[in-house]
Design a protein around this motif. Structure first.
Motif, PDB file in Angstrom:
ATOM      1  N   SER A  85      18.006 153.270  26.562  1.00 32.77           N
ATOM      2  CA  SER A  85      17.463 152.356  25.554  1.00 32.77           C
ATOM      3  C   SER A  85      17.353 153.044  24.205  1.00 32.77           C
ATOM      4  O   SER A  85      17.304 152.378  23.174  1.00 32.77           O
ATOM      5  CB  SER A  85      16.157 151.711  25.993  1.00 32.77           C
ATOM      6  N   ASP A 184       9.703 147.125  22.378  1.00 27.08           N
ATOM      7  CA  ASP A 184      10.230 148.138  23.287  1.00 27.08           C
ATOM      8  C   ASP A 184       9.449 148.037  24.588  1.00 27.08           C
ATOM      9  O   ASP A 184       8.270 148.367  24.652  1.00 27.08           O
ATOM     10  CB  ASP A 184      10.075 149.524  22.641  1.00 27.08           C
ATOM     11  N   TYR A 187       8.465 150.245  29.695  1.00 24.06           N
ATOM     12  CA  TYR A 187       7.528 150.353  30.829  1.00 24.06           C
ATOM     13  C   TYR A 187       6.999 148.987  31.263  1.00 24.06           C
ATOM     14  O   TYR A 187       5.951 148.905  31.907  1.00 24.06           O
ATOM     15  CB  TYR A 187       6.354 151.270  30.441  1.00 24.06           C
ATOM     16  N   THR A 210      14.950 149.601  29.969  1.00 25.29           N
ATOM     17  CA  THR A 210      15.712 150.779  30.392  1.00 25.29           C
ATOM     18  C   THR A 210      15.798 150.877  31.907  1.00 25.29           C
ATOM     19  O   THR A 210      14.932 150.366  32.613  1.00 25.29           O
ATOM     20  CB  THR A 210      15.072 152.064  29.835  1.00 25.29           C
ATOM     21  N   SER A 212      15.798 153.872  33.104  1.00 22.12           N
ATOM     22  CA  SER A 212      15.342 155.251  33.298  1.00 22.12           C
ATOM     23  C   SER A 212      13.998 155.366  34.008  1.00 22.12           C
ATOM     24  O   SER A 212      13.695 156.403  34.570  1.00 22.12           O
ATOM     25  CB  SER A 212      15.195 155.957  31.949  1.00 22.12           C
ATOM     26  N   ARG A 221      21.585 157.213  32.319  1.00 22.29           N
ATOM     27  CA  ARG A 221      21.506 156.792  30.923  1.00 22.29           C
ATOM     28  C   ARG A 221      22.013 155.362  30.732  1.00 22.29           C
ATOM     29  O   ARG A 221      23.165 155.134  30.369  1.00 22.29           O
ATOM     30  CB  ARG A 221      22.286 157.754  29.991  1.00 22.29           C
TER      31      ARG A 221
END
Ligand code: PMP
Length: 366
Positions: A85, A184, A187, A210, A212, A221
């Protein structure tokens, strides 16, 4: 050999570093402690031989965007994918930031928002969070009125402080911002709400996600943004051709088939987070609430004579943890975060190790 000078505007900047120290317990970069399912790894290994390695990958990453779109009930045309991200955020900032434009952040927040914005040549304006790190709608409005930013960042849950942004502040920011609002949501699966419902083709909202953190795929990634179609088209202009390799596209398509596994991992992390929070609250620490997979904390400073000066106690605990084989994130030198450290929720064993070393570190006085 004489070193050639870099751009003037990069001179005062340092790279973004999170130390990759080889220690037994690594709780510094908010990855998932849960391994991906064995079936996923096997399927990915088998897929390696199906890749036509002499050919470029699908430039539009259509299958992957379709799979991600299905996950969120949106068209592939509303999905932009990139290498993590961070690259998604970079693409947004290349398209809408840049020289002569302003980007707004609310500090303390994820450092890469302002860092990447500056790299694109944009001017960064920073509003402040309240003392408890919540975000005040009036402060957001003050920044919007004063600077009319081209891009405004919210981070929900906010890294490194841990709480999701107040939904009413997200709503008012989206309503009043003159430019793009990036929420963003690296989480988001750990938290109670999302801004995804605000994204539509008439909005200027981009929600970044993301693979991740929750998807146990930090090594691959892969990140994406859900945004209006016109924005996805704009982002394609600033993207290098074939930026997403064939194997990563396959990995992403496979990963979303293991949604249940991902959600179980999230539940495990959330219950470990609650266990960590209550153990840490019983220690001489200030511990901030968390709706993410990490916890911000700082040692309660001793005020008596011979006390530990502000900014020193945090660093001392970080070092003591490291000496005990536990790496956490040292945020103690970041603005507004004197003495603060951030621990990622790990496996039960890792968390126990962290608590034990922390307990010892806190009883040793300097
Ligand atoms: N956004 C936030 C808030 C993050 O904390 C991180 C990772 N630390 C990222 C984006 C970037 O994640 P990645 O590039 O691994 O997708």
């Amino acid at each position: 050999m004489i070193r050639y000078p870099k751009r003037d505007d990069l001179r005062a900047m340092a790279g973004y570093h999170s130390p990759q120290v080889s220690v037994q317990v690594r709780l510094n970069t908010n990855e998932s402690p849960v391994e991906p399912p064995a079936e996923f790894v096997q399927a990915l290994a088998a897929a390696v031989s199906d890749v036509r390695w002499n050919r470029y990958p699908d430039r539009a990453a259509r299958e992957l965007r379709t799979a991600i779109g299905a996950l969120h009930g949106v068209s592939p045309d509303n999905v932009f994918v990139a290498n993590g991200s961070n690259e998604v955020l970079q693409s947004v900032l290349l398209a809408y930031g840049g020289a002569g434009r302003t980007v707004a952040t609310f500090e303390p927040t994820y450092q890469l928002h302002s860092h990447i914005a500056r790299i694109t040549g944009a001017t960064v304006v920073s509003g402040r969070r309240n003392a408890d790190f919540t975000l005040d709608a009036n402060e957001v409005q003050r920044v919007l009125d004063a600077h009319a930013p081209s891009v405004t960042f919210l981070c929900s849950p906010n890294n490194p402080t841990g709480m999701a942004e107040d939904p009413s502040v997200i709503a008012s920011t989206i309503k009043n911002a003159p430019g793009i609002v990036v929420v963003d949501e690296a989480y988001a699966q750990f938290s109670p709400h999302t801004a995804l419902d605000y994204v539509n083709d008439e909005s200027r909202v981009a929600v970044s996600r993301t693979f991740s953190k929750t998807w146990s795929m930090a090594a691959a990634r892969l990140g994406y943004v859900i945004g209006p179609k016109w924005m996805v088209e704009d982002l394609e202009i600033v993207t290098l051709p074939y930026h997403l390799d064939a194997l990563k596209q396959i990995a992403g398509c496979l990963a979303v088939q293991y949604h249940d596994h991902m959600q179980r991992g999230v539940q495990e992390v959330v219950s470990e987070r609650e266990r960590l929070l209550s153990a840490m609250r019983a220690m001489p620490l200030t511990v901030w609430p968390s709706q993410a997979n990490f916890i911000l904390f700082k040692p309660t400073t001793v005020t008596a004579k011979g006390s530990t000066a502000v900014g020193v106690a945090g660093r001392r605990i970080w070092q003591a943890l490291l000496d005990g084989g536990v790496l956490v994130r040292d945020c103690s030198s970041w603005e507004g975060l004197a003495d603060c450290l951030r621990v990622t929720v790990g496996t039960r064993g890792e968390n126990d190790a962290f608590l034990a070393v922390l307990r010892t570190a806190l009883t040793a006085r300097d």
